[in-house]
Design an enzyme around this catalytic site. Structure first.
Site, PDB file in Angstrom:
ATOM      1  CE1 TYR A  55      -4.313   0.445  -0.368  1.00 15.73           C
ATOM      2  CE2 TYR A  55      -4.342  -1.549   0.951  1.00 15.73           C
ATOM      3  CZ  TYR A  55      -4.979  -0.659   0.099  1.00 15.73           C
ATOM      4  OH  TYR A  55      -6.259  -0.884  -0.273  1.00 15.73           O
ATOM      5  CD  GLU A  57      -4.864   5.020   0.691  1.00 12.42           C
ATOM      6  OE1 GLU A  57      -5.101   6.022   1.378  1.00 12.42           O
ATOM      7  OE2 GLU A  57      -5.564   4.001   0.704  1.00 12.42           O
ATOM      8  CG  ASP A 201      -8.199   9.757 -24.371  1.00 10.89           C
ATOM      9  OD1 ASP A 201      -7.152   9.090 -24.447  1.00 10.89           O
ATOM     10  OD2 ASP A 201      -9.303   9.270 -24.057  1.00 10.89           O
ATOM     11  CB  THR A 227      -4.391   3.404 -21.988  1.00 12.95           C
ATOM     12  OG1 THR A 227      -4.261   3.407 -23.411  1.00 12.95           O
ATOM     13  CG2 THR A 227      -5.828   3.676 -21.611  1.00 12.95           C
ATOM     14  CE  LYS A 230      -6.878   1.656 -25.666  1.00 11.00           C
ATOM     15  NZ  LYS A 230      -7.030   2.474 -24.453  1.00 11.00           N
ATOM     16  NE  ARG A 236      -6.542  -3.949 -19.600  1.00 11.06           N
ATOM     17  CZ  ARG A 236      -6.845  -4.064 -20.888  1.00 11.06           C
ATOM     18  NH1 ARG A 236      -6.177  -4.901 -21.649  1.00 11.06           N
ATOM     19  NH2 ARG A 236      -7.801  -3.351 -21.425  1.00 11.06           N
TER      20      ARG A 236
END
Ligand code: DSN
Length: 435
Positions: A55, A57, A201, A227, A230, A236
């Protein structure tokens, strides 16, 4: 051996078999979904690493958890490499997806009800560019621009007219089914004229930008999202770029605005991806993606299929299959039988329905990663034409399936570390279950 130390193959045979089946499927067929790729063994190794346990954060140096020294290191590497690759002042590498990256910009710039311009989904836009069932379309007042009915290219007269009429706070450029290079500077001129912010985008073509083959939107846009999986060929996930003056607001929108703990194994894999995309052979790869798409498009057009906009400048093409008196759904099914995976897709001004539209979308990033080039594209184009012209001929489909398999054997896809043996086994569906 304690169960938590047992390998997947014996710990959970059902899931292992499904993964093996997918591994065989990816090796054994032609993946031509424009948004998919085969990521490298190194990216897969980072994605499957122990960072999944952590974790973290917050951001490097300002975390809400102890033990973050290695998480900090991978996030710093990912941010630095992303900024260098796209000449950006600031990058946030935590968005879990492209959708989260896009929502980050909306949360930063807009209030509910604000007006935004975005490309119509039916003309190649994305769900998060204001589709009415998506949160973007529910929270904000999206006005759609489209493509010209003749050229199928973005109609900038319409974009300018809509911008003057609606005075949007934000203009969204970028697409998920648009076969031409997007002139970001024309959007920037319109945004400046009406006092709107510009967001690009570039999820689909980020790899082409990284390679210097498409114009980089970072210098002309206020915000750029992408992203990483691609054409960029990473894990991903999503990423956001902005100027230094907006960095704090963007970071707060990602965390705590939209997300909790970042997926640090994926952030590490993004760092690897940005390194790989900065290397010379990635440029050659991206050029081959474009060359392959052009060759395939020419082959399909010569065989009687109609291409939206008449061709392609990037990694994908939109093909109108209705001249062959079939629809997109049947075309997708027929090609699947042949071992060729594509997706049905609306074409601009489509008169058919989304679940059975007039078109299919075909992309070359994944096959190019396997090393396929123009010779293979001509061959594959021939198979696509043959199959779509004989949608009921099972013998023809089986013959093509056999040839596809032969071609796939000559061009193996990257295999995840430790999984080399799986491909010498029979396909998972035929493996005996040990449950
Ligand atoms: N769903 C992706 C695509 O296929 O283009 C975009 O997010």
């Amino acid at each position: 051996m304690p169960s938590e130390h047992r390998p997947l193959a014996t710990r959970d045979r059902a899931v292992w078999e499904a993964i093996c089946g997918e591994m065989h499927r990816q090796q054994d067929g032609l993946e031509m979904i424009a948004s998919e790729n085969y990521t490298s063994a190194a990216v897969m190794e980072a994605t499957g690493s122990v960072l999944t346990n952590k974790y973290a954060e917050g951001y490097p140096g300002k975390r809400y958890y102890g033990g973050c020294q290695f998480a900090d290191r991978v996030e710093e590497l990912a941010r630095e490499r992303a900024c260098k690759l796209f000449s950006a002042q600031h990058a946030n590498v935590q968005p879990h997806s492209g959708s989260q990256a896009n929502m980050t910009i909306y949360l930063t710039v807009l209030e509910p009800g604000d007006t935004v311009l975005g490309l119509d989904l039916a003309h190649g836009g994305h769900l998060t560019h204001g589709m009415k069932l998506n949160v973007s379309g529910k929270l904000y007042r999206f006005v759609a621009y489209g493509v010209d009915p003749q050229s199928h290219r973005i109609d900038f007269d319409q974009v300018a007219a809509l911008a003057r009429e609606h005075r949007p706070k934000l203009i969204v450029a970028g697409a998920s089914a648009y076969p031409r290079e997007i002139p970001h500077d024309r959007f920037a001129q319109i945004a400046e004229e009406v006092g709107a912010k510009l967001m690009v985008d570039m999820a689909h073509y980020a790899g082409l930008v990284a390679a210097g083959l498409h114009h980089n939107p970072v210098p002309v846009a206020d915000f750029v999202t992408s992203t990483t999986h691609k054409t960029l060929r990473g894990p991903r996930g999503g990423v956001v770029f902005c100027r230094q003056e907006d960095a704090r607001a963007i970071d707060r929108s990602v965390f705590p605005g939209l997300q909790g703990g970042p997926l640090m194994h994926v952030v590490a894999a993004k760092a690897v991806c940005f390194l790989e995309a900065s290397e010379e052979d990635f440029r050659a790869y991206a050029q081959q993606v474009i060359d392959n798409a052009r060759t395939l498009a020419e082959t399909l057009a010569a065989g009687g299929l109609s291409l939206v906009s008449g061709g392609t400048d990037n990694h994908l093409m939109l093909v109108d299959v209705t001249p062959l008196e079939i629809g997109g759904r049947l075309a997708e099914e027929v090609l699947e039988r042949c071992g060729i995976t594509v997706n049905k897709n609306m074409i601009p001004f489509d008169t058919r329905k989304p679940m059975d539209p007039s078109g299919i979308r075909i992309g070359t990033p994944a096959l190019t990663t396997r090393g396929m080039a123009q010779t293979e594209m001509r061959q594959i184009g021939g198979w696509i034409l043959e199959a779509l012209k004989s949608p009921d001929d099972e013998a023809c489909h089986q013959r093509i399936r056999h040839s596809v398999r032969e071609m796939c054997r000559q061009f193996p896809a990257p295999v995840p570390p430790g999984c080399e043996d799986v491909l010498s086994m029979p396909a998972a569906a035929s493996l005996p279950s040990q449950d």
